[in-house]
Design an enzyme around this catalytic site. Sequence first.
Site, mmCIF file in Angstrom:
data_model
loop_
_atom_site.group_PDB
_atom_site.id
_atom_site.type_symbol
_atom_site.label_atom_id
_atom_site.label_comp_id
_atom_site.label_asym_id
_atom_site.label_seq_id
_atom_site.Cartn_x
_atom_site.Cartn_y
_atom_site.Cartn_z
ATOM 1 N N PRO A 29 0.789 -1.221 0.000
ATOM 2 C CG PRO A 29 -0.192 -1.125 2.111
ATOM 3 C CD PRO A 29 0.529 -2.043 1.187
ATOM 4 C CG ASN A 30 -0.400 4.371 1.082
ATOM 5 O OD1 ASN A 30 -1.339 4.867 0.457
ATOM 6 N ND2 ASN A 30 -0.537 3.886 2.293
ATOM 7 N NE ARG A 61 3.809 6.870 1.868
ATOM 8 C CZ ARG A 61 4.006 5.670 2.370
ATOM 9 N NH1 ARG A 61 4.411 4.682 1.599
ATOM 10 N NH2 ARG A 61 3.791 5.452 3.633
ATOM 11 C CE1 TYR A 106 8.586 5.006 2.612
ATOM 12 C CE2 TYR A 106 7.362 7.034 2.922
ATOM 13 C CZ TYR A 106 7.635 5.736 3.299
ATOM 14 O OH TYR A 106 6.978 5.167 4.348
ATOM 15 C CG ASN A 150 8.307 -1.896 0.702
ATOM 16 O OD1 ASN A 150 7.574 -1.878 1.676
ATOM 17 N ND2 ASN A 150 9.069 -0.864 0.352
ATOM 18 C CB ALA A 174 1.069 0.225 6.555
ATOM 19 C CD GLU A 219 10.113 -7.354 6.773
ATOM 20 O OE1 GLU A 219 9.842 -6.324 7.406
ATOM 21 O OE2 GLU A 219 10.209 -8.485 7.308
ATOM 22 C CG HIS A 227 10.791 -2.156 5.484
ATOM 23 N ND1 HIS A 227 9.429 -2.085 5.342
ATOM 24 C CD2 HIS A 227 11.056 -3.309 6.141
ATOM 25 C CE1 HIS A 227 8.886 -3.146 5.904
ATOM 26 N NE2 HIS A 227 9.848 -3.906 6.379
ATOM 27 N NE ARG A 250 9.105 6.313 8.653
ATOM 28 C CZ ARG A 250 8.238 6.014 7.694
ATOM 29 N NH1 ARG A 250 8.477 5.015 6.873
ATOM 30 N NH2 ARG A 250 7.139 6.707 7.550
#
Length: 140
Positions: A9-10, A17, A22, A71, A74, A95, A97, A104
């Site tokens: 998502p996103n 964004r 990012y 990735n 969320a 995985e 990121h 964060r």
Amino acid sequence: MKIQIINGPNLNLLGTREPTIYGCRTFEDELHTLRSRYPDITIDYYQSNIEGELINKLQEVGFSYDGIVLNAGAYTHTSIALQDCIRSLKAPVIEVHISNVHQREEFRHHSFISCACLGVIAGFGMDSYRLAIEAILAHH
């Protein structure tokens, strides 16, 4: 060799964004760079904002591809369903990121999918995807 990159998502908004987190590159730019760097590897790309669609794609490719770069956005911090899916696959999953999630918000410090993945790469910007591909190549 076939590698599937899956973004959650996103991540379709990369390039616009939160550029301070990012960066300013779109994922399409990064995908072009990866395909140029690894011309002998088929690198497929999929993005969805919907958890079930991510699971469907993982199941679709998880028994025939050589590796998956995921990735989950969320969903990393919320999805037992993704963990269960990853555990059932033949293909190794890395995985990824873009940001260092441990720098964060506290809720981003826990991943429900890490325990099912071959490894985790975080905090190297878009280069995290290249590092994940290198990890799949080294594991293969």
